[in-house]
Scaffold this active site. Structure first.
Site, PDB file in Angstrom:
ATOM      1  N   ARG A 122      43.473  55.644  20.574  1.00  0.00           N
ATOM      2  CA  ARG A 122      44.274  56.004  21.759  1.00  0.00           C
ATOM      3  C   ARG A 122      43.642  55.377  22.995  1.00  0.00           C
ATOM      4  O   ARG A 122      42.574  54.763  22.917  1.00  0.00           O
ATOM      5  CB  ARG A 122      44.387  57.521  21.919  1.00  0.00           C
ATOM      6  N   ASP A 131      32.717  60.098  12.977  1.00  0.00           N
ATOM      7  CA  ASP A 131      32.127  60.513  14.245  1.00  0.00           C
ATOM      8  C   ASP A 131      31.062  59.486  14.603  1.00  0.00           C
ATOM      9  O   ASP A 131      30.077  59.311  13.879  1.00  0.00           O
ATOM     10  CB  ASP A 131      31.509  61.918  14.094  1.00  0.00           C
ATOM     11  N   ASN A 190      33.837  51.016  22.496  1.00  0.00           N
ATOM     12  CA  ASN A 190      34.715  51.646  23.483  1.00  0.00           C
ATOM     13  C   ASN A 190      34.658  53.181  23.464  1.00  0.00           C
ATOM     14  O   ASN A 190      34.884  53.810  24.488  1.00  0.00           O
ATOM     15  CB  ASN A 190      36.153  51.171  23.217  1.00  0.00           C
ATOM     16  N   ILE A 232      42.283  53.301  26.023  1.00  0.00           N
ATOM     17  CA  ILE A 232      41.872  51.901  26.200  1.00  0.00           C
ATOM     18  C   ILE A 232      41.666  51.226  24.850  1.00  0.00           C
ATOM     19  O   ILE A 232      42.061  50.078  24.643  1.00  0.00           O
ATOM     20  CB  ILE A 232      40.591  51.840  27.068  1.00  0.00           C
ATOM     21  N   TYR A 243      27.220  61.481  32.960  1.00  0.00           N
ATOM     22  CA  TYR A 243      28.172  60.410  32.623  1.00  0.00           C
ATOM     23  C   TYR A 243      27.807  59.126  33.376  1.00  0.00           C
ATOM     24  O   TYR A 243      27.736  58.044  32.791  1.00  0.00           O
ATOM     25  CB  TYR A 243      29.599  60.844  32.974  1.00  0.00           C
ATOM     26  N   LYS A 252      26.640  55.454  31.672  1.00  0.00           N
ATOM     27  CA  LYS A 252      27.332  54.169  31.820  1.00  0.00           C
ATOM     28  C   LYS A 252      26.406  53.106  32.458  1.00  0.00           C
ATOM     29  O   LYS A 252      26.509  51.923  32.150  1.00  0.00           O
ATOM     30  CB  LYS A 252      28.621  54.351  32.623  1.00  0.00           C
TER      31      LYS A 252
HETATM   32  P1  NDP Z   1      40.198  58.587  25.760  1.00  0.00           P
HETATM   33  O1  NDP Z   1      39.673  59.967  25.935  1.00  0.00           O
HETATM   34  O2  NDP Z   1      41.671  58.380  25.716  1.00  0.00           O
HETATM   35  O3  NDP Z   1      39.581  57.907  24.455  1.00  0.00           O
HETATM   36  C1  NDP Z   1      38.270  58.146  24.044  1.00  0.00           C
HETATM   37  C2  NDP Z   1      38.120  57.523  22.667  1.00  0.00           C
HETATM   38  O4  NDP Z   1      36.796  57.717  22.182  1.00  0.00           O
HETATM   39  C3  NDP Z   1      39.067  58.151  21.657  1.00  0.00           C
HETATM   40  O5  NDP Z   1      39.533  57.157  20.790  1.00  0.00           O
HETATM   41  C4  NDP Z   1      38.167  59.137  20.925  1.00  0.00           C
HETATM   42  O6  NDP Z   1      38.691  59.414  19.634  1.00  0.00           O
HETATM   43  C5  NDP Z   1      36.865  58.327  20.890  1.00  0.00           C
HETATM   44  N1  NDP Z   1      35.697  59.158  20.696  1.00  0.00           N
HETATM   45  C6  NDP Z   1      35.180  60.082  21.528  1.00  0.00           C
HETATM   46  N2  NDP Z   1      34.109  60.676  20.980  1.00  0.00           N
HETATM   47  C7  NDP Z   1      33.952  60.112  19.755  1.00  0.00           C
HETATM   48  C8  NDP Z   1      33.040  60.298  18.692  1.00  0.00           C
HETATM   49  N3  NDP Z   1      32.051  61.202  18.769  1.00  0.00           N
HETATM   50  N4  NDP Z   1      33.178  59.536  17.591  1.00  0.00           N
HETATM   51  C9  NDP Z   1      34.176  58.636  17.476  1.00  0.00           C
HETATM   52  N5  NDP Z   1      35.065  58.399  18.460  1.00  0.00           N
HETATM   53  C10 NDP Z   1      34.957  59.144  19.577  1.00  0.00           C
HETATM   54  O7  NDP Z   1      39.561  57.787  26.954  1.00  0.00           O
HETATM   55  P2  NDP Z   1      39.603  56.252  27.403  1.00  0.00           P
HETATM   56  O8  NDP Z   1      40.462  55.445  26.515  1.00  0.00           O
HETATM   57  O9  NDP Z   1      39.854  56.269  28.836  1.00  0.00           O
HETATM   58  O10 NDP Z   1      38.080  55.885  27.182  1.00  0.00           O
HETATM   59  C11 NDP Z   1      37.631  54.729  26.514  1.00  0.00           C
HETATM   60  C12 NDP Z   1      36.344  54.270  27.171  1.00  0.00           C
HETATM   61  O11 NDP Z   1      36.618  53.893  28.504  1.00  0.00           O
HETATM   62  C13 NDP Z   1      35.246  55.331  27.243  1.00  0.00           C
HETATM   63  O12 NDP Z   1      34.001  54.745  26.934  1.00  0.00           O
HETATM   64  C14 NDP Z   1      35.282  55.761  28.699  1.00  0.00           C
HETATM   65  O13 NDP Z   1      34.048  56.275  29.127  1.00  0.00           O
HETATM   66  C15 NDP Z   1      35.638  54.456  29.366  1.00  0.00           C
HETATM   67  N6  NDP Z   1      36.184  54.588  30.713  1.00  0.00           N
HETATM   68  C16 NDP Z   1      37.355  55.258  30.936  1.00  0.00           C
HETATM   69  C17 NDP Z   1      37.832  55.379  32.218  1.00  0.00           C
HETATM   70  C18 NDP Z   1      39.097  56.112  32.536  1.00  0.00           C
HETATM   71  O14 NDP Z   1      39.382  56.343  33.720  1.00  0.00           O
HETATM   72  N7  NDP Z   1      39.906  56.496  31.557  1.00  0.00           N
HETATM   73  C19 NDP Z   1      37.104  54.816  33.360  1.00  0.00           C
HETATM   74  C20 NDP Z   1      35.905  54.111  33.002  1.00  0.00           C
HETATM   75  C21 NDP Z   1      35.467  54.009  31.722  1.00  0.00           C
HETATM   76  P3  NDP Z   1      38.527  60.847  18.927  1.00  0.00           P
HETATM   77  O15 NDP Z   1      38.531  61.869  19.999  1.00  0.00           O
HETATM   78  O16 NDP Z   1      39.659  60.954  17.957  1.00  0.00           O
HETATM   79  O17 NDP Z   1      37.217  60.755  18.212  1.00  0.00           O
END
Ligand code: NDP
Length: 254
Positions: free
Chosen positions: A20, A65, A92, A22, A159, A163
Site C-alpha cells: 500500500r 514482519d 520502504n 508509497i 521518528y 530517518k
Molecule cells: P503506509 O503506512 O501506507 O505504509 C507503510 C508500509 O510499511 C506498509 O506497506 C506496511 O505494511 C509496511 N510495514 C510497516 N511495518 C512493517 C513491518 N514491521 N514489517 C513489514 N512491513 C511493515 O505509509 P507510507 O506508504 O507513507 O510509508 C512508506 C515509507 O515512506 C515509510 O518508510 C515512511 O516512513 C516514509 N515516509 C512517508 C511519508 C508520508 O507522509 N506518508 C513522509 C516521509 C516518509 P503492513 O502494515 O501490512 O506490514
C-alpha cells in the site's frame, strides 16, 4: 542518450512495504517500467493484488514482519529463487509514531528503531552479496524530510532520528560499495497522502500548519514519490550515489 534509460526491463526488485501507500506506487511504476518485483509486508492487500494483476505486471507477494531477524534473508533468497537475481532493493517499509518525549515508552522507541533503521540495515546486508556477485545493483531507501528538519507542531523525536539514520546509512553504504557498481540512494518525502499521514491531515491542529509550511500548499501523492524512486533505481541515474532527494513540495526551502 535515450528515454529507455528510465526503463527496468529484465530487472528484478524487492520492495518492502509494497502492499500500500508509497510502496504500492513504486510496485506499479516498476511494473510499467518492465521490472519483476517481489513485494513484502506483514499483510497481503487484495486491492493491491487486483491493481497489479489487472495491469498484467509480473510480481509476487510474500508476507513477513520486516523486524523479524530472519525475514530479510528469507525474502532475498525467495527473490533469487523466484526470479533468478536481485537488481534493486527498495527499503520502504516504515512506521511513524508521534508523542512527547517524557512520556514516550521504550516499546514505541524500539518499534520505530527496529522498523525504520535495523531492518533497512538487515535487508541491505542480505541483498549486497548477491548484488556484488552480479557485478552491480541498486539500493533505494525511503527516508524523510523529517530526517533533515524537525516537523511541527507534532513531536516525533524517535521518528525524525530514525530517518536521519536512514540518510546516513545511505551515504555510508554508497561509499562502501560504489567501486563495485552498487549505487545507494534515498528519497526524503514530505507529507504524502497515505495511511501514515492521513491522521494528521484530519487533525485540525496539524493540517493548517502542515499546509502553511509547504510552499506548494498541498500534500504529495505516492506516485510523485514513486516517479523519483524509478529515476534513482534506473540506469538514468547511473552517476548518482549517496544522494538524498527531497520530494517535499518545497517544505525545506524555509
Ligand atoms: P503506509 O503506512 O501506507 O505504509 C507503510 C508500509 O510499511 C506498509 O506497506 C506496511 O505494511 C509496511 N510495514 C510497516 N511495518 C512493517 C513491518 N514491521 N514489517 C513489514 N512491513 C511493515 O505509509 P507510507 O506508504 O507513507 O510509508 C512508506 C515509507 O515512506 C515509510 O518508510 C515512511 O516512513 C516514509 N515516509 C512517508 C511519508 C508520508 O507522509 N506518508 C513522509 C516521509 C516518509 P503492513 O502494515 O501490512 O506490514
Amino acid at each position: 542518450m535515450s528515454l529507455n534509460q528510465f526503463r527496468l526491463d529484465g530487472k528484478v526488485a524487492l520492495i518492502t512495504g509494497g502492499n500500500r501507500g508509497i510502496g504500492l506506487a513504486v510496485a506499479e511504476i516498476f511494473g510499467e517500467a518492465g521490472a519483476k518485483s517481489v513485494l513484502t509486508a506483514r499483510r497481503d492487500n487484495p486491492d493491491a493484488d487486483e491493481i497489479l494483476t489487472k495491469k498484467g505486471y509480473d510480481y509476487d507477494f510474500v508476507s513477513g514482519d520486516a523486524t523479524d531477524p530472519e525475514t530479510p534473508e528469507r525474502l532475498v533468497r525467495h527473490t533469487i529463487a523466484k526470479y533468478g537475481r536481485i537488481d534493486i532493493l527498495v527499503n520502504n517499509a516504515g512506521v511513524a509514531v508521534h508523542g512527547d518525549t517524557p512520556e514516550f515508552s521504550d516499546e514505541k522507541l524500539e518499534k520505530i528503531i527496529s522498523t525504520n533503521v535495523v531492518q533497512v540495515f538487515r535487508f541491505s546486508r542480505a541483498a549486497l552479496p548477491a548484488m556484488r556477485e552480479q557485478g552491480g545493483g541498486v539500493i533505494l531507501n525511503v527516508g524523510s524530510m523529517s530526517g533533515l528538519a524537525s516537523n511541527v507542531p507534532q513531536n516525533q523525536v524517535a521518528y525524525n532520528s530514525s530517518k536521519a539514520a536512514v540518510h546516513m546509512m545511505t551515504k555510508s553504504l554508497a561509499s562502501e560499495f560504489a567501486a563495485e557498481g552498487i549505487r545507494v540512494n534515498a528519497v526524503a518525502p514530505g507529507y504524502i497522502d497515505t495511511d501514515m499521514s492521513r491522521g494528521g491531515f484530519s487533525n485540525p491542529d496539524w493540517d493548517p500548519v502542515w499546509r502553511r509550511m509547504t510552499p506548494m500548499g498541498r500534500y504529495g501523492q505516492p506516485e510523485e514519490v514513486a516517479n523519483c524512486v524509478l529515476f534513482l533505481c534506473s540506469p538514468a541515474s547511473s552517476y548518482v550515489t549517496g544522494a538524498v532527494l527531497l520530494i517535499d513540495g518545497g517544505y525545506l526551502t524555509r
